[in-house]
Design a protein around this motif. Structure first.
Motif, PDB file in Angstrom:
ATOM      1  N   SER A 117      36.782 -34.347  81.076  1.00  0.00           N
ATOM      2  CA  SER A 117      35.388 -34.022  80.712  1.00  0.00           C
ATOM      3  C   SER A 117      34.493 -34.274  81.914  1.00  0.00           C
ATOM      4  O   SER A 117      34.897 -34.947  82.880  1.00  0.00           O
ATOM      5  CB  SER A 117      34.917 -34.910  79.550  1.00  0.00           C
ATOM      6  N   GLY A 118      33.285 -33.767  81.832  1.00  0.00           N
ATOM      7  CA  GLY A 118      32.291 -34.021  82.867  1.00  0.00           C
ATOM      8  C   GLY A 118      31.913 -35.498  82.913  1.00  0.00           C
ATOM      9  O   GLY A 118      31.635 -36.050  83.982  1.00  0.00           O
ATOM     10  N   THR A 119      31.872 -36.133  81.749  1.00  0.00           N
ATOM     11  CA  THR A 119      31.575 -37.571  81.696  1.00  0.00           C
ATOM     12  C   THR A 119      32.566 -38.349  82.545  1.00  0.00           C
ATOM     13  O   THR A 119      32.200 -39.197  83.359  1.00  0.00           O
ATOM     14  CB  THR A 119      31.639 -38.077  80.234  1.00  0.00           C
ATOM     15  N   GLU A 120      33.846 -38.057  82.338  1.00  0.00           N
ATOM     16  CA  GLU A 120      34.881 -38.755  83.114  1.00  0.00           C
ATOM     17  C   GLU A 120      34.744 -38.461  84.604  1.00  0.00           C
ATOM     18  O   GLU A 120      34.983 -39.338  85.436  1.00  0.00           O
ATOM     19  CB  GLU A 120      36.271 -38.278  82.680  1.00  0.00           C
ATOM     20  N   CYS A 144      18.092 -36.163  84.881  1.00  0.00           N
ATOM     21  CA  CYS A 144      19.441 -35.673  85.186  1.00  0.00           C
ATOM     22  C   CYS A 144      20.426 -36.369  84.254  1.00  0.00           C
ATOM     23  O   CYS A 144      20.348 -37.578  84.050  1.00  0.00           O
ATOM     24  CB  CYS A 144      19.825 -35.963  86.642  1.00  0.00           C
ATOM     25  N   TYR A 145      21.348 -35.590  83.710  1.00  0.00           N
ATOM     26  CA  TYR A 145      22.371 -36.120  82.801  1.00  0.00           C
ATOM     27  C   TYR A 145      23.711 -36.045  83.494  1.00  0.00           C
ATOM     28  O   TYR A 145      24.053 -35.008  84.089  1.00  0.00           O
ATOM     29  CB  TYR A 145      22.388 -35.291  81.507  1.00  0.00           C
ATOM     30  N   HIS A 146      24.445 -37.158  83.437  1.00  0.00           N
ATOM     31  CA  HIS A 146      25.759 -37.176  84.080  1.00  0.00           C
ATOM     32  C   HIS A 146      26.822 -37.650  83.104  1.00  0.00           C
ATOM     33  O   HIS A 146      27.749 -38.366  83.474  1.00  0.00           O
ATOM     34  CB  HIS A 146      25.716 -38.080  85.310  1.00  0.00           C
ATOM     35  N   GLY A 211      19.801 -29.281  85.083  1.00  0.00           N
ATOM     36  CA  GLY A 211      19.987 -28.394  83.923  1.00  0.00           C
ATOM     37  C   GLY A 211      19.789 -29.112  82.608  1.00  0.00           C
ATOM     38  O   GLY A 211      19.959 -28.525  81.545  1.00  0.00           O
ATOM     39  N   ASN A 212      19.452 -30.394  82.671  1.00  0.00           N
ATOM     40  CA  ASN A 212      19.369 -31.175  81.436  1.00  0.00           C
ATOM     41  C   ASN A 212      17.963 -31.660  81.111  1.00  0.00           C
ATOM     42  O   ASN A 212      17.775 -32.497  80.230  1.00  0.00           O
ATOM     43  CB  ASN A 212      20.340 -32.361  81.523  1.00  0.00           C
ATOM     44  N   MET A 213      16.973 -31.146  81.875  1.00  0.00           N
ATOM     45  CA  MET A 213      15.556 -31.369  81.494  1.00  0.00           C
ATOM     46  C   MET A 213      14.948 -29.974  81.361  1.00  0.00           C
ATOM     47  O   MET A 213      13.783 -29.759  81.659  1.00  0.00           O
ATOM     48  CB  MET A 213      14.836 -32.205  82.571  1.00  0.00           C
ATOM     49  N   PHE A 239      27.188 -34.729  94.285  1.00  0.00           N
ATOM     50  CA  PHE A 239      26.607 -33.596  93.551  1.00  0.00           C
ATOM     51  C   PHE A 239      27.325 -33.503  92.215  1.00  0.00           C
ATOM     52  O   PHE A 239      28.553 -33.309  92.176  1.00  0.00           O
ATOM     53  CB  PHE A 239      26.809 -32.279  94.316  1.00  0.00           C
ATOM     54  N   ASP A 240      26.572 -33.637  91.131  1.00  0.00           N
ATOM     55  CA  ASP A 240      27.144 -33.393  89.813  1.00  0.00           C
ATOM     56  C   ASP A 240      26.996 -31.901  89.550  1.00  0.00           C
ATOM     57  O   ASP A 240      25.934 -31.428  89.143  1.00  0.00           O
ATOM     58  CB  ASP A 240      26.411 -34.232  88.757  1.00  0.00           C
ATOM     59  N   GLU A 241      28.083 -31.186  89.803  1.00  0.00           N
ATOM     60  CA  GLU A 241      28.075 -29.722  89.644  1.00  0.00           C
ATOM     61  C   GLU A 241      28.794 -29.323  88.352  1.00  0.00           C
ATOM     62  O   GLU A 241      29.418 -28.265  88.273  1.00  0.00           O
ATOM     63  CB  GLU A 241      28.725 -29.054  90.868  1.00  0.00           C
ATOM     64  N   GLY A 267      33.061 -29.612  85.858  1.00  0.00           N
ATOM     65  CA  GLY A 267      33.399 -29.613  84.431  1.00  0.00           C
ATOM     66  C   GLY A 267      33.116 -28.231  83.884  1.00  0.00           C
ATOM     67  O   GLY A 267      33.041 -27.266  84.645  1.00  0.00           O
ATOM     68  N   LYS A 268      32.917 -28.111  82.597  1.00  0.00           N
ATOM     69  CA  LYS A 268      32.498 -26.861  81.942  1.00  0.00           C
ATOM     70  C   LYS A 268      33.319 -25.644  82.392  1.00  0.00           C
ATOM     71  O   LYS A 268      34.423 -25.437  81.915  1.00  0.00           O
ATOM     72  CB  LYS A 268      30.997 -26.662  82.122  1.00  0.00           C
ATOM     73  N   ILE A 269      32.802 -24.828  83.329  1.00  0.00           N
ATOM     74  CA  ILE A 269      33.472 -23.559  83.676  1.00  0.00           C
ATOM     75  C   ILE A 269      34.914 -23.795  84.134  1.00  0.00           C
ATOM     76  O   ILE A 269      35.807 -22.987  83.871  1.00  0.00           O
ATOM     77  CB  ILE A 269      32.671 -22.816  84.772  1.00  0.00           C
TER      78      ILE A 269
HETATM   79  N1  PLP Z   1      27.106 -33.695  84.083  1.00  0.00           N
HETATM   80  C1  PLP Z   1      26.291 -32.685  83.755  1.00  0.00           C
HETATM   81  C2  PLP Z   1      25.382 -32.105  84.791  1.00  0.00           C
HETATM   82  C3  PLP Z   1      26.290 -32.181  82.450  1.00  0.00           C
HETATM   83  O1  PLP Z   1      25.453 -31.180  82.124  1.00  0.00           O
HETATM   84  C4  PLP Z   1      27.177 -32.742  81.502  1.00  0.00           C
HETATM   85  C5  PLP Z   1      27.196 -32.240  80.120  1.00  0.00           C
HETATM   86  O2  PLP Z   1      26.388 -31.490  79.684  1.00  0.00           O
HETATM   87  C6  PLP Z   1      28.013 -33.783  81.906  1.00  0.00           C
HETATM   88  C7  PLP Z   1      27.961 -34.236  83.202  1.00  0.00           C
HETATM   89  C8  PLP Z   1      28.971 -34.388  80.930  1.00  0.00           C
HETATM   90  O3  PLP Z   1      30.001 -33.489  80.652  1.00  0.00           O
HETATM   91  P1  PLP Z   1      30.846 -33.596  79.309  1.00  0.00           P
HETATM   92  O4  PLP Z   1      29.924 -33.252  78.195  1.00  0.00           O
HETATM   93  O5  PLP Z   1      31.958 -32.618  79.515  1.00  0.00           O
HETATM   94  O6  PLP Z   1      31.352 -34.995  79.225  1.00  0.00           O
END
Ligand code: PLP
Length: 425
Positions: A117-120, A144-146, A211-213, A239-241, A267-269
């Motif tokens: 996941s992106g969190t990890e 910013c969300y990470h 992308g989170n605000m 960079f959190d991409e 993550g994601k794509i």
């Molecule tokens: N980093 C960014 C920039 C995100 O937008 C997200 C989720 O939206 C995450 C990290 C966390 O990813 P995940 O939801 O896959 O854990």
């Protein structure tokens, strides 16, 4: 009004066995005051709910689906892979190919590790930066969300919080106290922080396009400034991409803006719609990870064959087809149309767009940071959201999220979306 009776009945039952009825909070539609739609299927640009309503989808599972729903080549890759076994917990040839493909596409990456996941990815990148530098503090930007790991939940996206106070119950205060938070696009605040505490920061972590605000682009010189400040201070630039990777360009925001971070989170794509994340950087940095170095990081299902099959199929299509000019054209046609309608109707608004991601804020603008984004009119957004949904357009249920355009959005979809906007204002 569309019939939602099956969704509503399922939501009622779900709340008895799943907290809030959902497996990720924003899916509950709470901020827009509606019950969520339960989705049955998706194909191309459309999703269909359990009541048989069809929607043009601009959420795309919150970003991963840049090729639309159920892309035939990804579905084929998945069905081939699953017949050979769903998990081995051992190295595979496909993981190697995936790593080579990522290293080939993303400028800063020589070595990469897959996670789930992106969190990890973000959590592991921070640990790696601390291990490499021997420092503990990190700097992030408000809004910013990470992901939801403890130290990164300070002023993370749409939550309400004050400086260095956890955005969630259950997060120890002393963990978040290692996180310094400053406004996005405020280079002077970063400079002051480093001047006050030289050689203390392990890393600066940033969404290169927030992308989170809602979508907030970096001001000219912001990313370059971060790069210089990190290099001078000895902190690593992360960079959190997770959103921008493979969305803005084959090599993400770092290719789009020409600024090279030390560590990149993906993550994601990269998962083609399956749960995958990754983090990577130079060999020197990445070789601090176990089993070579002393920074521990692991995962039972990391590099899972199905996730790798879907992700690899996705990346190969993106490399082969270079859909980026087409995505840019579709998104700009949509935002131009949106702006024209809103201007004609004299609706106060700001549209921030970078490539195929954009946000509509009911606010005069400009919006360059979280503090400004929070001034957008949420009541107006909730009304707009409800009406768009009723007119067959599925948007993220929050004033602080992105619209994601994908390659399957046709001219007819864009026209229908603009008609829905006309009917919703
Ligand atoms: N980093 C960014 C920039 C995100 O937008 C997200 C989720 O939206 C995450 C990290 C966390 O990813 P995940 O939801 O896959 O854990």
């Amino acid at each position: 009004m569309k019939n939602n009776s099956t969704s509503e009945a399922l939501f009622e039952k779900a709340q008895a066995v799943i907290p809030g009825g959902v497996n990720s909070p924003v899916r509950a539609f709470k901020s827009v005051g509606l019950p969520p739609r339960f989705i049955q299927s998706g194909s191309g640009s459309k999703i269909r709910d359990v009541d048989g309503n069809e929607f043009i989808d601009f959420v795309g599972s919150w970003g991963p689906l840049i090729l639309g729903h159920a892309h035939p080549e990804i579905v084929d890759a998945l069905s081939d892979a699953m017949r050979k076994g769903t998990s081995f917990g051992a190295p595979t040839r496909q993981e190697l190919e995936m790593a080579q493909t990522i290293a080939d596409m993303v400028p800063s990456i020589e070595k990469v590790r897959l996670v789930n996941s992106g969190t990890e990815a973000a959590m592991s990148a921070i640990r790696l930066a601390r291990g490499v530098t021997g420092r503990e503090k990190i700097l992030k930007f408000s809004g910013c969300y990470h992901g939801h790991s403890d130290g990164l939940l300070a002023r993370a996206g749409s939550g309400a919080a004050t400086l260095s106070v956890p955005d969630s119950q259950g997060v120890p205060r002393n963990v978040v106290q290692q996180t310094v938070v400053v406004p996005f696009n405020d280079l002077q605040a970063v400079r002051s922080e480093i001047e006050d505490n030289p050689n203390r920061l392990a890393a600066i972590i940033v969404e290169p396009v927030a992308g989170n605000m809602g979508v907030v682009p970096p001001n000219p010189g912001f990313l370059e400034g971060l790069r210089k400040l990190c290099t001078r201070d000895g902190a690593l630039l992360i960079f959190d991409e997770v959103i921008t990777g493979f969305r803005l360009a084959p090599g993400g925001a770092q290719e789009y803006y020409g600024v090279t971070p030390d560590i990149t989170c993906l993550g994601k794509i990269i998962g083609g719609g399956l749960p995958v994340g990754a983090f990577g950087g130079s060999s020197d940095i990445m070789d601090h990870l176990a089993p070579v170095g002393g920074v521990y990081q692991a995962g039972t299902l990391s590099g899972n064959p199905l996730a790798v099959a879907a992700g690899l199929a996705m990346l190969k299509i993106l490399k082969r087809d270079n859909p980026y000019p087409e995505l840019e054209a579709k998104a700009s046609r949509l935002t131009d149309g949106l702006k024209q309608i809103l201007d004609e109707k004299k609706v106060v608004h700001t549209i921030n767009r970078v490539g195929s991601m954009f946000s509509l804020f009911f606010h005069p603008g400009p919006i360059t940071c979280y503090e400004e984004a929070l001034g957008a009119d949420r009541t107006e957004f909730s009304r707009f959201f409800a009406s768009m949904l009723d007119n067959g357009v599925y948007l993220a249920p929050s004033a602080f999220e992105a619209w994601f355009v994908n390659v399957t959005h046709s001219d007819a979809d864009i026209d229908a979306t603009l008609d829905a906007v006309r009917g919703s204002i």
